[in-house]
Design a protein around this motif. Structure first.
Motif, mmCIF file in Angstrom:
data_model
loop_
_atom_site.group_PDB
_atom_site.id
_atom_site.type_symbol
_atom_site.label_atom_id
_atom_site.label_comp_id
_atom_site.label_asym_id
_atom_site.label_seq_id
_atom_site.Cartn_x
_atom_site.Cartn_y
_atom_site.Cartn_z
ATOM 1 N N ALA A 104 0.831 -1.207 0.000
ATOM 2 C CA ALA A 104 0.000 0.000 0.000
ATOM 3 C C ALA A 104 0.863 1.255 0.000
ATOM 4 O O ALA A 104 0.597 2.215 -0.726
ATOM 5 N N ARG A 105 1.922 1.259 0.822
ATOM 6 C CA ARG A 105 2.822 2.416 0.858
ATOM 7 C C ARG A 105 3.498 2.627 -0.493
ATOM 8 O O ARG A 105 3.635 3.762 -0.968
ATOM 9 N N ALA A 106 3.921 1.532 -1.128
ATOM 10 C CA ALA A 106 4.580 1.651 -2.432
ATOM 11 C C ALA A 106 3.628 2.261 -3.459
ATOM 12 O O ALA A 106 4.026 3.124 -4.256
ATOM 13 N N ALA A 107 2.370 1.819 -3.443
ATOM 14 C CA ALA A 107 1.388 2.366 -4.383
ATOM 15 C C ALA A 107 1.173 3.853 -4.140
ATOM 16 O O ALA A 107 1.077 4.650 -5.093
ATOM 17 N N VAL A 108 1.099 4.253 -2.867
ATOM 18 C CA VAL A 108 0.897 5.662 -2.525
ATOM 19 C C VAL A 108 2.106 6.504 -2.932
ATOM 20 O O VAL A 108 1.973 7.587 -3.506
ATOM 21 N N PHE A 109 3.307 6.012 -2.641
ATOM 22 C CA PHE A 109 4.514 6.759 -2.991
ATOM 23 C C PHE A 109 4.625 6.945 -4.504
ATOM 24 O O PHE A 109 4.976 8.020 -4.992
ATOM 25 N N ASP A 110 4.314 5.898 -5.260
ATOM 26 C CA ASP A 110 4.397 5.976 -6.729
ATOM 27 C C ASP A 110 3.417 7.009 -7.284
ATOM 28 O O ASP A 110 3.768 7.820 -8.145
ATOM 29 N N VAL A 111 2.174 6.976 -6.788
ATOM 30 C CA VAL A 111 1.166 7.866 -7.364
ATOM 31 C C VAL A 111 1.405 9.314 -6.948
ATOM 32 O O VAL A 111 1.064 10.242 -7.704
ATOM 33 N N THR A 112 2.021 9.554 -5.786
ATOM 34 C CA THR A 112 2.318 10.939 -5.411
ATOM 35 C C THR A 112 3.447 11.506 -6.270
ATOM 36 O O THR A 112 3.448 12.699 -6.584
ATOM 37 N N ARG A 113 4.407 10.659 -6.653
ATOM 38 C CA ARG A 113 5.435 11.125 -7.594
ATOM 39 C C ARG A 113 4.815 11.475 -8.947
ATOM 40 O O ARG A 113 5.151 12.493 -9.558
ATOM 41 N N ARG A 135 -6.557 3.454 -8.125
ATOM 42 C CA ARG A 135 -5.910 2.185 -7.802
ATOM 43 C C ARG A 135 -5.135 2.281 -6.488
ATOM 44 O O ARG A 135 -5.163 1.351 -5.666
ATOM 45 N N ALA A 136 -4.449 3.411 -6.276
ATOM 46 C CA ALA A 136 -3.686 3.578 -5.037
ATOM 47 C C ALA A 136 -4.609 3.659 -3.826
ATOM 48 O O ALA A 136 -4.305 3.097 -2.761
ATOM 49 N N ILE A 137 -5.740 4.335 -3.967
ATOM 50 C CA ILE A 137 -6.696 4.439 -2.858
ATOM 51 C C ILE A 137 -7.293 3.074 -2.543
ATOM 52 O O ILE A 137 -7.479 2.704 -1.377
ATOM 53 N N ALA A 138 -7.594 2.294 -3.586
ATOM 54 C CA ALA A 138 -8.123 0.947 -3.360
ATOM 55 C C ALA A 138 -7.134 0.086 -2.600
ATOM 56 O O ALA A 138 -7.518 -0.764 -1.790
ATOM 57 N N ALA A 139 -5.841 0.311 -2.829
ATOM 58 C CA ALA A 139 -4.809 -0.489 -2.160
ATOM 59 C C ALA A 139 -4.494 0.010 -0.763
ATOM 60 O O ALA A 139 -4.064 -0.765 0.095
ATOM 61 N N SER A 140 -4.703 1.311 -0.508
ATOM 62 C CA SER A 140 -4.224 1.887 0.749
ATOM 63 C C SER A 140 -5.289 2.584 1.587
ATOM 64 O O SER A 140 -5.167 2.665 2.801
#
Length: 310
Positions: free
Chosen positions: A13-22, A145-150
């Motif tokens: 979840a953290r990886a998905a959030v970090f990727d989408v914020t970049r 997708r990031a919100i669904a994961a995190s």
């Protein structure tokens, strides 16, 4: 094993959030450059409004970029409950920026309506807005997708803003077309007013969500039910009461009393409570839960589990 699985879920979840914020920061920079070029070529009021919004998007996206990383940091000596409140703080900053953008856009739109300014370079404006719509749609899809994961509130706030931008960009496109090709610059200014209203509405919702977390509003009912269900899945736990919950970013923090057989040994009661806490963490990755064991015969009249402590 359950805690290991929960840690893996949190890491993904953290990886998905970090990727989408970049990605969010990168797209904001690209949109600012494109819209600044188009504004110089066209002088469109609605493009000016959209450019101002994109500039604040960048500030908000940078706030989210740093906030989600700070919120993911583990508890330390000065933040014993962790740093999860960094996410609603970032969302609060975003809400303020969006409101400021809406005021500026409204002011400029009214001025343009009173003193219409011709819109030139229509094809450039149209091309830029079509690219902006495509990039924004891509970002919103990745944020979903990031919100669904995190379940990240900061990313959800960013997504809400960019989703509003997606619709606003369509309005801006209409404004550019009307001003450049229909000889109706007043419609271009009116499009700027529509963008203002849209932004203000989105900011109000974002402000409400971030304030709920900062003021420790109880977690959503479905989250409370999930916590209770995980605890009550052990038949040795006869009931729960005095449930307290709150959200800290993406993680739920819960406390409650559990009713146990009064004849259990302290060791047996401890083991039951520890197992129940582990089940909650497995069901809700990142959860922080504290359970207090009570003898069932003493607590039978405490009322429903959702009733707050008195």
């Amino acid at each position: 094993m359950a805690d290991d699985d929960s840690s893996q879920v949190q890491a993904k979840a953290r990886a998905a959030v970090f990727d989408v914020t970049r990605l969010s920061v990168g797209i904001a920079v690209a949109l600012i450059a494109l819209k600044a070029f188009a504004l110089g070529a066209s002088g469109s009021m609605s493009l000016m409004a959209s450019l101002a919004d994109s500039a604040l998007d960048l500030v908000g996206s940078l706030a989210v970029f740093f906030a989600v990383r700070w919120a993911a940091a583990p508890p330390d000596d000065t933040h014993r409950f962790g740093h999860g409140k960094g996410e609603p703080m970032a969302a609060l900053v975003q809400a303020g920026l969006v409101f400021a953008s809406a005021v500026f856009i409204g002011w400029e739109a009214v001025a343009r309506m009173l003193t219409p300014t011709p819109v030139t370079g229509g094809w450039i404006g149209v091309a830029v807005m079509l690219v902006a719509i495509g990039l924004t749609a891509l970002l919103v899809w990745r944020q979903n997708r990031a919100i669904a994961a995190s379940g990240s509130l900061a990313v959800a706030g960013d997504r809400a803003h960019y989703a509003a931008d997606l619709a606003a960009n369509v309005v801006v496109l209409i404004g550019v077309v009307s001003g450049a090709f229909l000889n109706a610059p007043g419609l271009d200014a009116a499009a700027g007013l529509i963008v203002m209203v849209w932004l203000a509405w989105g900011a109000a919702g974002l402000l409400r969500q971030s304030a709920d977390q900062l003021l420790d509003r109880a977690a959503p009912l479905e989250v409370q039910n999930a916590v209770v269900a995980a605890v009550m899945s052990d038949d040795r736990i006869r009931g729960v009461h005095r449930l307290r919950t709150r959200m800290a970013g993406t993680a739920v923090q819960a406390q409650m009393h559990v009713d146990l057989d009064p004849d259990l040994s302290l060791k047996a009661a401890h083991d039951i409570v520890e197992a129940a806490e582990a089940r909650v963490r497995a069901a809700l990755p990142g959860a922080e839960v504290i359970l207090h064991a009570d003898p069932a015969s003493v607590t039978t009249a405490t009322g429903p589990w959702a009733e707050p402590a008195r």
